[in-house]
Design a protein around this motif. Structure first.
Motif, PDB file in Angstrom:
ATOM      1  N   LEU A 100       6.734  14.481  -9.511  1.00  0.00           N
ATOM      2  CA  LEU A 100       8.044  14.446 -10.182  1.00  0.00           C
ATOM      3  C   LEU A 100       7.931  13.636 -11.476  1.00  0.00           C
ATOM      4  CD1 LEU A 100      10.267  13.704  -7.038  1.00  0.00           C
ATOM      5  CD2 LEU A 100       9.852  15.936  -8.091  1.00  0.00           C
ATOM      6  N   PRO A 101       7.209  14.112 -12.466  1.00  0.00           N
ATOM      7  CA  PRO A 101       7.002  13.330 -13.694  1.00  0.00           C
ATOM      8  C   PRO A 101       8.287  13.054 -14.462  1.00  0.00           C
ATOM      9  CG  PRO A 101       6.201  15.589 -13.957  1.00  0.00           C
ATOM     10  CD  PRO A 101       6.508  15.408 -12.511  1.00  0.00           C
ATOM     11  N   GLU A 102       9.330  13.871 -14.253  1.00  0.00           N
ATOM     12  CA  GLU A 102      10.584  13.648 -14.965  1.00  0.00           C
ATOM     13  C   GLU A 102      11.271  12.340 -14.558  1.00  0.00           C
ATOM     14  OE1 GLU A 102       9.657  16.020 -12.880  1.00  0.00           O
ATOM     15  OE2 GLU A 102      11.367  17.218 -12.207  1.00  0.00           O
ATOM     16  N   LEU A 103      10.869  11.760 -13.432  1.00  0.00           N
ATOM     17  CA  LEU A 103      11.458  10.471 -13.023  1.00  0.00           C
ATOM     18  C   LEU A 103      11.152   9.376 -14.033  1.00  0.00           C
ATOM     19  CD1 LEU A 103      10.682  10.452  -9.180  1.00  0.00           C
ATOM     20  CD2 LEU A 103      12.891  10.854 -10.280  1.00  0.00           C
ATOM     21  N   SER A 104      10.025   9.467 -14.719  1.00  0.00           N
ATOM     22  CA  SER A 104       9.643   8.433 -15.682  1.00  0.00           C
ATOM     23  C   SER A 104      10.536   8.437 -16.907  1.00  0.00           C
ATOM     24  CB  SER A 104       8.182   8.619 -16.107  1.00  0.00           C
ATOM     25  OG  SER A 104       8.016   9.868 -16.764  1.00  0.00           O
ATOM     26  N   GLU A 105      11.328   9.503 -17.089  1.00  0.00           N
ATOM     27  CA  GLU A 105      12.220   9.584 -18.239  1.00  0.00           C
ATOM     28  C   GLU A 105      13.523   8.820 -18.004  1.00  0.00           C
ATOM     29  OE1 GLU A 105      12.835  13.703 -18.886  1.00  0.00           O
ATOM     30  OE2 GLU A 105      10.704  14.168 -19.134  1.00  0.00           O
ATOM     31  N   SER A 106      13.766   8.385 -16.781  1.00  0.00           N
ATOM     32  CA  SER A 106      15.033   7.733 -16.433  1.00  0.00           C
ATOM     33  C   SER A 106      14.955   6.226 -16.632  1.00  0.00           C
ATOM     34  CB  SER A 106      15.403   8.034 -14.981  1.00  0.00           C
ATOM     35  OG  SER A 106      16.510   7.256 -14.587  1.00  0.00           O
ATOM     36  N   ALA A 107      16.023   5.671 -17.182  1.00  0.00           N
ATOM     37  CA  ALA A 107      16.117   4.219 -17.319  1.00  0.00           C
ATOM     38  C   ALA A 107      16.694   3.581 -16.062  1.00  0.00           C
ATOM     39  CB  ALA A 107      17.004   3.863 -18.506  1.00  0.00           C
TER      40      ALA A 107
ATOM     41  N   ALA B 273       2.925  12.324 -23.088  1.00  0.00           N
ATOM     42  CA  ALA B 273       4.318  12.188 -23.524  1.00  0.00           C
ATOM     43  C   ALA B 273       4.777  10.760 -23.234  1.00  0.00           C
ATOM     44  CB  ALA B 273       5.219  13.189 -22.800  1.00  0.00           C
ATOM     45  N   ASN B 274       5.821  10.342 -23.948  1.00  0.00           N
ATOM     46  CA  ASN B 274       6.411   9.016 -23.716  1.00  0.00           C
ATOM     47  C   ASN B 274       7.816   9.013 -24.280  1.00  0.00           C
ATOM     48  OD1 ASN B 274       6.297   6.030 -23.108  1.00  0.00           O
ATOM     49  ND2 ASN B 274       6.698   5.966 -25.305  1.00  0.00           N
TER      50      ASN B 274
ATOM     51  N   ASP C 200       0.835  -1.206   0.000  1.00  0.00           N
ATOM     52  CA  ASP C 200       0.000   0.000   0.000  1.00  0.00           C
ATOM     53  C   ASP C 200       0.869   1.254   0.000  1.00  0.00           C
ATOM     54  OD1 ASP C 200      -2.203  -1.626   0.046  1.00  0.00           O
ATOM     55  OD2 ASP C 200      -2.557  -1.405   2.210  1.00  0.00           O
ATOM     56  N   TYR C 201       1.952   1.212   0.746  1.00  0.00           N
ATOM     57  CA  TYR C 201       2.884   2.348   0.788  1.00  0.00           C
ATOM     58  C   TYR C 201       3.487   2.591  -0.589  1.00  0.00           C
ATOM     59  CZ  TYR C 201       6.810   5.248   2.415  1.00  0.00           C
ATOM     60  OH  TYR C 201       7.719   6.263   2.608  1.00  0.00           O
ATOM     61  N   ASP C 202       3.898   1.515  -1.240  1.00  0.00           N
ATOM     62  CA  ASP C 202       4.460   1.605  -2.594  1.00  0.00           C
ATOM     63  C   ASP C 202       3.450   2.252  -3.540  1.00  0.00           C
ATOM     64  OD1 ASP C 202       5.760   1.301  -4.986  1.00  0.00           O
ATOM     65  OD2 ASP C 202       5.944  -0.870  -4.878  1.00  0.00           O
ATOM     66  N   GLN C 203       2.205   1.800  -3.471  1.00  0.00           N
ATOM     67  CA  GLN C 203       1.168   2.327  -4.347  1.00  0.00           C
ATOM     68  C   GLN C 203       0.942   3.823  -4.081  1.00  0.00           C
ATOM     69  OE1 GLN C 203      -2.362  -0.037  -4.489  1.00  0.00           O
ATOM     70  NE2 GLN C 203      -3.618   1.556  -5.378  1.00  0.00           N
ATOM     71  N   LYS C 204       0.893   4.184  -2.824  1.00  0.00           N
ATOM     72  CA  LYS C 204       0.651   5.582  -2.460  1.00  0.00           C
ATOM     73  C   LYS C 204       1.811   6.472  -2.900  1.00  0.00           C
ATOM     74  CE  LYS C 204       0.228   8.533   1.650  1.00  0.00           C
ATOM     75  NZ  LYS C 204       0.210   8.546   3.132  1.00  0.00           N
ATOM     76  N   VAL C 205       3.051   6.038  -2.577  1.00  0.00           N
ATOM     77  CA  VAL C 205       4.220   6.858  -2.887  1.00  0.00           C
ATOM     78  C   VAL C 205       4.446   6.941  -4.396  1.00  0.00           C
ATOM     79  CG1 VAL C 205       6.733   6.926  -2.710  1.00  0.00           C
ATOM     80  CG2 VAL C 205       5.362   6.527  -0.677  1.00  0.00           C
ATOM     81  N   SER C 206       4.221   5.841  -5.106  1.00  0.00           N
ATOM     82  CA  SER C 206       4.406   5.854  -6.565  1.00  0.00           C
ATOM     83  C   SER C 206       3.482   6.866  -7.216  1.00  0.00           C
ATOM     84  CB  SER C 206       4.151   4.463  -7.135  1.00  0.00           C
ATOM     85  OG  SER C 206       5.094   3.541  -6.651  1.00  0.00           O
ATOM     86  N   ALA C 207       2.246   6.935  -6.714  1.00  0.00           N
ATOM     87  CA  ALA C 207       1.296   7.914  -7.260  1.00  0.00           C
ATOM     88  C   ALA C 207       1.771   9.345  -7.003  1.00  0.00           C
ATOM     89  CB  ALA C 207      -0.081   7.685  -6.658  1.00  0.00           C
ATOM     90  N   ILE C 208       2.303   9.576  -5.810  1.00  0.00           N
ATOM     91  CA  ILE C 208       2.794  10.923  -5.472  1.00  0.00           C
ATOM     92  C   ILE C 208       4.001  11.291  -6.333  1.00  0.00           C
ATOM     93  CG2 ILE C 208       3.812  12.344  -3.650  1.00  0.00           C
ATOM     94  CD1 ILE C 208       2.186  10.694  -1.626  1.00  0.00           C
ATOM     95  N   LEU C 209       4.952  10.348  -6.475  1.00  0.00           N
ATOM     96  CA  LEU C 209       6.153  10.612  -7.272  1.00  0.00           C
ATOM     97  C   LEU C 209       5.798  10.842  -8.735  1.00  0.00           C
ATOM     98  CD1 LEU C 209       8.595   7.956  -5.735  1.00  0.00           C
ATOM     99  CD2 LEU C 209       8.638  10.435  -5.367  1.00  0.00           C
ATOM    100  N   THR C 210       4.860  10.038  -9.241  1.00  0.00           N
ATOM    101  CA  THR C 210       4.444  10.190 -10.641  1.00  0.00           C
ATOM    102  C   THR C 210       3.793  11.548 -10.864  1.00  0.00           C
ATOM    103  OG1 THR C 210       4.104   7.804 -10.854  1.00  0.00           O
ATOM    104  CG2 THR C 210       3.010   9.208 -12.466  1.00  0.00           C
TER     105      THR C 210
END
Length: 784
Positions: free
Chosen positions: A236-243, A602-603, A223-233
């Protein structure tokens, strides 16, 4: 009670050979049952024990940017109890090898062994500061690949090689085995790590911050992972650009670590159930056979005043004594072999097996075996109620039997020995049916074992397709992958380029919601290792594919509409298909590039899977790196071999167990049958010799007596194994998201199984039947 106990002891003395066979099979059953129950029940204890010893993170997030922002978000969560971070280097396509041995490739995370840490302790494996050339490796590389302290271990990163001395091994339940997550986390001296980063731009570019979190008691890491992932996404959307991003939670990863051991132990327990059936059939045969051979003695006992209840009790006591002794031996062997079990589990889990003697498993094993054996003994001995004194003293003969003569000695064209064997087959239908069932079960299990060996060890590409794990011939990461992939697609050496990305999305349906990793493909139809259970791949930008476990969780089917949330607004998507994935316990979804553009606007692709013509990896990767120095290549074949080695070890061990036990059971059953026949028909064989039958004819007749039944059982079992192997594998892997499997057993393995069982039975029959040579009619007449 005393009289029944006395009869039971005397019966055991009379049939020592049958008792020995039952004892051995029941002891083997107890050993397997105790091992399977102990391992399955102790797996969680081992994981939790390791988690507490190493103070493993409940949640770990790694990224190459925005470290301060990520730290602020994680610290701000009310569920966070402890937080710390550290610098690591996340490197793809690293070749590793023991000095002088063949190399393999894997993703490596290089961390600082000298850094102060309170979460993820390097507990108990080295003292003081690590030497400059020292390295701490994952425990899996010790148990799974045989590395030892003091060995020279080499890493090839780009065009540079780094040699280390293995100083110890560390356990990390989050990354225990590459089958769970294809990453090895190693620890080196701080000074050495800084020197490597300074002299290699490739290493320097892989610099990341590893964020480690321990949660408050009772909080769910998923549940923590799900909550934090939503907040980070969202923030901080630029995190999704990192490999280089990576997020792990304890609940999901601990399930992955225990997946392969669970499968192997589940298979062994299933085989134990089949072995129990075989053992019960042998017990039934032994009881019924002894009753038939001792009808006169039964009549005498009844005439002397013994009741049918007392005689039934004697049978129950007899089999109960055997069961108790065999349980003691089997369980004690299982306890004594804990180190062997631990080594096997270490290879599969990448963790030390710290569980000792399992008393509850021993009691459960004893309860199951003793209860079933006593129950079957009571049912089989019920025949005593139908036996009268007169019937017993007449040896069970009421009158002449006018059953149809299927094989006439006068008119049947077959050889005499074969005709007599056929007559015996027809006269003992119940016994032959039991023998056929035993052999059929053993043949079925053997064929399934060989089929799994063929699929998981010799041809892993079949398993990869079933599991939905894409590999390609090369995997490329780096910058400007869109342009790189477009150019590579024009190269003569390259057959196909698959553009791939990963994103985090939230899926909702019927009031149910789940944060999941989403695969993004430019052309989903081009995926090689993909198995659709229902529907089709996305063709429009409003379509999504769910894995079987996600569809089950959301209660959705192909054709339904669900809601998906990414970095922007919540949008409806049509479920165009259902696929199956084993990664992350089968919890993934899939979008096309157009679908991701609709969701997030974007993708950017972070990886390319390349399928090439028959060209050596070094040649094609060298050409790619010369043209695109900003990218990194990974040899997918070598990495797949490293990952599948865990599966191969487990399946090969299970296959060896299946074959060994099959051979032992066939040998024991055939010995029992032949010896019983020789004792039962000794006088008859003496008479046959007296009237002109040769020893060779009697041996041939004895060998042929059971061989047709064994051959038929082996053939039926082999064909059944070929037909039902797929459902059997689905049953074992269903918890990880596998619902469809089209595995078959190659014909040569079926032939090997059938001819192997028949060959073993034939050899044992001949070696047992040669004792007919010692039967002399004259001596038998003088015995009276």
């Amino acid at each position: 009670m005393k009289g029944s106990f006395f009869i039971a002891l005397n019966n055991l003395k009379k049939k020592r050979s049958e008792g020995a066979v039952i004892f051995f099979m029941a002891a083997l059953l107890a050993l397997l049952l105790y091992t399977g129950i102990s391992v399955l029940s102790g797996m969680r204890q081992v994981l939790d024990d390791c988690r507490e010893r190493t103070h493993t993170a409940d949640y770990m997030y790694m990224a190459d940017r925005k470290a301060e922002e990520i730290e602020a978000i994680l610290r701000a969560q009310p569920e966070t109890a402890e937080y710390e971070n550290g610098i690591v280097y996340n490197l793809f396509g690293v070749e590793y090898y023991k000095e002088g041995a063949e190399g393999a490739q894997m993703e490596f995370i290089i961390a600082d062994a000298d850094a102060d840490r309170t979460i993820g302790l390097l507990e108990g494996y080295h003292s003081g500061a690590l030497e400059k050339d020292g390295i701490l490796l994952p425990y899996y590389l010790k148990s799974g690949e045989g590395l030892l302290e003091g060995d020279r271990f080499c890493l090839k990163i780009g065009d540079r090689e780094y040699a280390f001395t293995v100083a110890g091994f560390v356990e990390n339940p989050l990354m225990g085995t590459p089958l769970n997550i294809s990453v090895y986390q190693v620890y080196v001296n701080h000074e050495r790590m800084e020197e490597m980063a300074a002299e290699s731009p490739l290493i320097a570019a892989a610099k990341c911050t590893e964020h480690r979190v321990r949660l408050r008691e009772g909080e769910s890491s998923a549940d923590y992972d799900q909550k934090v992932s939503a907040i980070l996404t969202r923030e901080l959307p630029e995190l999704s650009e990192s490999a280089l991003g990576l997020g792990l939670n304890w609940e999901l990863m601990s399930g992955g670590v225990s997946m392969m051991p669970t499968i192997c132990m589940g298979i062994i327990l299933l085989f134990s159930a089949l072995l129990m059936i075989v053992t019960l059939i042998v017990i039934r045969f032994s009881i019924r056979n002894f009753m038939e051979m001792n009808l006169k003695n039964t009549g005498i006992l009844q005439a002397a005043g013994y009741t049918s209840g007392q005689l039934m009790l004697s049978v129950v006591l007899e089999m109960g004594l055997l069961a108790v002794l065999s349980i003691l031996v089997g369980v004690l062997l299982g306890m004594a072999g804990s180190s062997v079990i631990g080594g096997f589990q270490g290879r599969l889990m990448g963790l030390r097996w710290t569980k000792g003697v399992d008393v509850p498993a021993a009691f459960l094993t004893a309860f199951l075996i003793l209860g079933i054996v006593l129950g079957v003994s009571l049912i089989c001995s019920g025949c005593y109620r139908r036996i009268t004194v007169l019937n017993a003293l007449r040896s069970g003969i009421h009158t002449h039997n006018f059953k149809k003569n299927y094989f006439s000695l006068e008119s049947c064209p077959m050889p005499l020995s074969l005709v007599l064997s056929a007559k015996n087959l027809m006269q003992e239908k119940g016994k032959n049916l039991s023998i056929g069932l035993i052999v059929m079960l053993l043949s079925f299990v053997c064929c399934v074992g060989f089929g799994m060996y063929e699929t998981f060890v010799r041809k892993p590409e079949t398993f990869l397709k079933i599991a939905g794990i894409e590999t390609g011939d090369l995997f490329v990461i780096g910058e400007n992958l869109d342009a790189v992939g477009s150019e590579l697609a024009t190269w003569e050496e390259v057959e196909e380029v698959l553009h791939f990305n990963m994103a985090t999305v939230t899926v909702e349906n019927n009031g149910l919601s789940k944060e999941l990793n989403c695969e993004v493909w430019r052309d989903p139809k081009a995926i090689h290792n993909e198995l659709l259970i229902a529907g089709r791949h996305p063709e429009h930008d409003n379509e999504i594919v769910l894995s079987a476990n996600v569809a089950k969780y959301l209660e959705a089917e192909a054709g339904d509409t669900i809601y998906v949330t990414g970095q922007g607004e919540r949008l409806p998507y049509l479920v165009s298909g259902i696929n199956q994935k084993m990664s992350e316990m089968g919890m993934r979804v899939l979008l096309s590039e157009d679908g991701m553009l609709r969701l997030n606007g974007a993708n950017s692709f972070y990886g390319l899977y390349l399928y090439t013509k028959d060209i050596p990896y070094n040649e094609i990767s060298g050409k790619i790196l010369a043209r695109f120095p900003e990218v990194t290549c990974t040899d997918s074949e070598k990495q797949t071999e490293a990952v599948m080695r865990t599966v191969a070890n487990g399946v090969a061990a299970v296959c060896v167990i299946f074959v060994t036990i099959t051979v032992l059971v066939v040998v024991l059953v055939e010995l029992l049958l032949i010896k019983t026949r020789l004792i039962r028909e000794r006088k008859h064989m003496g008479i046959c010799k007296g009237i002109g039958y040769t020893t060779a004819q009697l041996i041939a007749q004895t060998i042929l007596l059971n061989l047709p039944v064994i051959a038929a059982g082996a053939v039926i079992g082999g064909l059944a194994g070929n037909r039902f192997m797929g459902p059997a594998v689905v049953l074992c892997l269903s918890f990880s998201g596998i619902t469809k499997c089209e595995f078959t057993v190659p014909v040569h393995w079926i032939f090997l199984t059938v001819f192997g069982i028949v060959g073993v039975a034939l050899t044992v029959s001949f070696l047992s039947a040669v004792r007919i040579r010692k039967i002399r009619p004259v001596e038998m007449l003088t015995e009276e």
